[in-house]
Design an enzyme around this catalytic site. Structure first.
Site, PDB file in Angstrom:
ATOM      1  N   ASP A  75       0.792  -1.242  -0.024  1.00  0.00           N
ATOM      2  CA  ASP A  75       0.013   0.058  -0.133  1.00  0.00           C
ATOM      3  C   ASP A  75       0.943   1.103   0.130  1.00  0.00           C
ATOM      4  OD1 ASP A  75      -2.335  -1.581   0.069  1.00  0.00           O
ATOM      5  OD2 ASP A  75      -2.452  -1.258   2.351  1.00  0.00           O
ATOM      6  N   HIS A  79      -2.859   5.705  -1.426  1.00  0.00           N
ATOM      7  CA  HIS A  79      -3.690   4.568  -1.563  1.00  0.00           C
ATOM      8  C   HIS A  79      -4.990   5.135  -0.659  1.00  0.00           C
ATOM      9  CE1 HIS A  79      -6.182   1.354  -1.112  1.00  0.00           C
ATOM     10  NE2 HIS A  79      -5.725   0.907   0.170  1.00  0.00           N
TER      11      HIS A  79
END
Length: 260
Positions: A75, A79
């Site tokens: 991630d 994000h």
């Protein structure tokens, strides 16, 4: 002998081992399922283009289709809303993707309670035993959940109340973002937050705080039981997707051959 030559010599002699922390990627890889009205990513799939036949007589190759956050993946800050304007996955410095691995073992707690949450006190107890978390480290939380990775029902562990998988308290998420000198957090579960994170305030607190602080998350790790609490080095290798909010990643660890 240079340090790199010494590493290669140690690898050849088995004095340093490479442990693969990555789950396999296929159309059966368990993924997060968001409830309506939210949209879900597409599952991973392969489309054959040729297979030693007329379209390609001497070769075999495929097209792939996948969401960014499928399987073992990273991630990036962009994000999450708190990381809006931050780095996409291609902009993360390589030096932040390599660092000391600090393995926090909470398998006993997670076995007793699928909704177990790591709190600041658990991390500080780890530091009391092993010393301060070093700069640029990755905190890897071993819950035993990697054993379920090929069983989507057990891995996602959902019922009418939501998913039941381990994660972090709001306080711990804030502390990891603001205080701990880490580059990122790695977990064995499908996402970096607990299954019941949608009920917390803020929702998905590790996403909220960690990604907003230019730190990163890695999910669906395997083989954390093969790493010592300290002493290993982790390498996180996502695809450098321009504008990408994340990417499937190959995650490796260098481990002293004497361990295990």
């Amino acid at each position: 002998m240079s340090q790199l030559t010494g590493l290669l010599t140690s690898l050849a002699a088995g004095e340093v081992r490479v442990v693969d922390l990555t789950n396999t990627l296929s159309n059966e890889t368990p993924t997060i399922r968001l409830p309506e009205p939210f949209a879900n990513l597409v599952d991973f799939s392969l489309e054959e283009v040729s297979a030693y036949n007329e379209p390609g007589p001497l070769w075999k190759h495929h097209n792939i289709s996948t969401g960014e956050h499928i399987g073992t993946h990273l991630d990036a800050p962009v994000h999450w809303a708190t990381g809006r304007g931050g780095k996409d996955v291609s902009q993360i410095e390589p030096s932040r993707l390599v660092g000391p691995a600090c393995v926090l073992d909470v398998t006993r707690e997670a076995a007793a309670d699928a909704d177990f949450l790591v709190d600041v006190e658990h991390v500080k107890a780890w530091e009391d035993r092993h010393g301060p978390i070093p700069e640029n480290a990755w905190l890897l939380v071993r819950t035993g959940w990697g054993a379920y990775a090929q069983d989507p029902i057990r891995f996602l562990n959902a019922d009418e109340a939501g998913a039941h998988t381990p994660g972090f308290t709001v306080e711990c998420a804030r502390w990891l973002a603001d205080v701990a000198p880490i580059s990122g957090v790695g977990v064995e579960t499908v996402g970096i937050d607990a299954g019941l994170a949608p009920t917390m305030d803020p929702i998905f607190p590790l996403h909220h705080f960690l990604l907003g602080a230019d730190k990163y998350g890695v999910t669906s790790l395997q083989n954390l039981d093969r790493l010592p609490a300290t002493g290993a080095v982790i390498v996180v290798a996502p695809l450098p997707i321009l504008g990408g909010t994340g990417s499937p990643a190959r995650v490796l660890a260098f481990v002293d051959g004497a361990h295990g």
